[in-house]
Design an enzyme around this catalytic site. Structure first.
Site, PDB file in Angstrom:
ATOM      1  N   GLU A   1      23.821  12.398  30.996  1.00 30.99           N
ATOM      2  CA  GLU A   1      24.446  12.305  29.681  1.00 30.99           C
ATOM      3  C   GLU A   1      23.839  13.381  28.780  1.00 30.99           C
ATOM      4  O   GLU A   1      22.627  13.581  28.758  1.00 30.99           O
ATOM      5  CB  GLU A   1      24.170  10.908  29.117  1.00 30.99           C
ATOM      6  CG  GLU A   1      24.552  10.705  27.683  1.00 30.99           C
ATOM      7  CD  GLU A   1      24.032   9.382  27.142  1.00 30.99           C
ATOM      8  OE1 GLU A   1      24.342   9.062  25.977  1.00 30.99           O
ATOM      9  OE2 GLU A   1      23.317   8.670  27.891  1.00 30.99           O
TER      10      GLU A   1
ATOM     11  N   LEU B   1      22.607  14.690  25.303  1.00 31.57           N
ATOM     12  CA  LEU B   1      22.139  14.128  24.034  1.00 31.57           C
ATOM     13  C   LEU B   1      22.013  15.242  23.009  1.00 31.57           C
ATOM     14  O   LEU B   1      21.256  16.199  23.214  1.00 31.57           O
ATOM     15  CB  LEU B   1      20.794  13.430  24.226  1.00 31.57           C
ATOM     16  CG  LEU B   1      20.772  12.278  25.241  1.00 31.57           C
ATOM     17  CD1 LEU B   1      19.355  11.763  25.419  1.00 31.57           C
ATOM     18  CD2 LEU B   1      21.697  11.160  24.795  1.00 31.57           C
TER      19      LEU B   1
ATOM     20  N   ASP C   1       4.710  10.822  31.990  1.00 30.63           N
ATOM     21  CA  ASP C   1       4.478  12.211  31.562  1.00 30.63           C
ATOM     22  C   ASP C   1       4.809  12.318  30.082  1.00 30.63           C
ATOM     23  O   ASP C   1       5.587  13.170  29.652  1.00 30.63           O
ATOM     24  CB  ASP C   1       5.338  13.172  32.388  1.00 30.63           C
ATOM     25  CG  ASP C   1       4.914  14.629  32.230  1.00 30.63           C
ATOM     26  OD1 ASP C   1       3.858  14.880  31.616  1.00 30.63           O
ATOM     27  OD2 ASP C   1       5.642  15.517  32.712  1.00 30.63           O
TER      28      ASP C   1
END
Length: 301
Positions: free
Chosen positions: A105, A107, A208
């Site tokens: 997706e 963003l 991370d």
């Protein structure tokens, strides 16, 4: 296209989108435009415009970093399933020719509202409330471009030593980035960790969590990207937010209010950051050894 995508990647992405959107455009998905994103030091990636929508596409050589995107896709889905911090939806992870690719997706970056860091801290605490039976994960993945083993352990300290510190230290020693003195110092540290690190239930971690892997998207909500997911001690994620800057104090304050941290956590943050520091030694060289040595002096003196 603004930037050339390898033809194999174009074919793979088109086929993946065709499967996801079988109606397409008269039965065919058309790739229209690609704009390379800045800052990607491991994989080329960017904004892909198509006849069925806009997506984020990244790719690399499947033989150089085998299984990277399949593991990342699983990690993203695990995080997204918590319904806490926003995680981009995975459209497809696949291989085409000699390449592997990941379609996500897209963003659109947004401005951070006043409560951005408070919300991020609260929602990370909610994410960490997702627990597992063991420390680790049922598959290996990557930390940056380095392999990250996640062999399951019942003990957090054993996992941290054997699956985090030792592999990076061994890699550094084999590359002549670490000497025998440093190895012996770590061996001494291992014997002290049971008195330094508390045990908790295994929490689902981003793995991370530095400032480059959190962004404001969709009206400014906090969103996590590029994870190195596993089940571990929740302080690991928090420790890394202090390592390279970028997180406001309100973030940790909100987390601490949502889920109390045990006394002494700032010192434990230094211990947990030995792992990403060793990763940076292996990726970028000896300049990070001074920070490693500083932490070792704190706990071995």
């Amino acid at each position: 296209m603004t930037v050339n995508i390898p033809s194999d990647v174009q074919r793979g992405a088109t086929a993946a989108l065709q499967q996801a959107y079988p109606g397409g455009y008269a039965g065919n998905v058309v790739l229209k435009d690609f704009i390379l994103a800045g800052g990607g030091c491991i994989n080329p990636g960017g904004k892909l415009s198509t006849s069925v929508g806009t997506f984020f596409l990244k790719w690399n050589d499947a033989h150089t970093l085998p299984g990277m995107f399949a593991a990342e896709a699983k990690g993203l889905r695990l995080l997204r399933d918590t319904r806490t911090l926003y995680i981009p939806d995975v459209m497809a992870a696949g291989e085409s020719g000699s390449y592997q690719f990941l379609l996500l997706e897209y963003l659109e970056p947004a401005h951070r509202p006043k409560d951005y860091w408070e919300r991020a801290g609260q929602e990370l605490a909610q994410l960490h409330a997702t627990t597992g039976p063991s420390f680790g994960l049922d598959l290996a993945n990557y930390i940056g471009s380095l392999p990250q083993a996640n062999t399951l352990h019942d003990s957090w300290i054993e996992f941290f030593i054997r699956q985090r510190l030792q592999p990076q230290l061994t890699r550094a020693r084999q590359a002549s980035l670490a000497d025998t003195t440093l190895v012996k110092q770590f061996e001494t540290l291992y014997t002290r960790l049971p008195d330094l690190l508390p045990e908790e239930k295994p929490s689902l971690l981003h793995g991370d969590l530095w400032s480059g892997n959190i962004m404001a998207a969709q009206q400014g909500i906090p969103c996590l990207i590029d994870p190195a997911v596993y089940f571990g001690h929740r302080e690991v994620d928090l420790a890394m937010t202090t390592l390279f800057g970028g997180f406001e104090p309100a973030f940790l304050e909100a987390y601490h209010e949502a889920w109390l941290l045990l006394p002494g956590y700032p010192d434990r943050f230094n211990l947990y950051n030995l792992y990403p520091l060793l990763v940076h030694v292996n990726l970028f060289g000896k300049s990070y050894l001074s920070q490693v040595n500083s932490v070792l002096r704190q706990f071995l003196s």
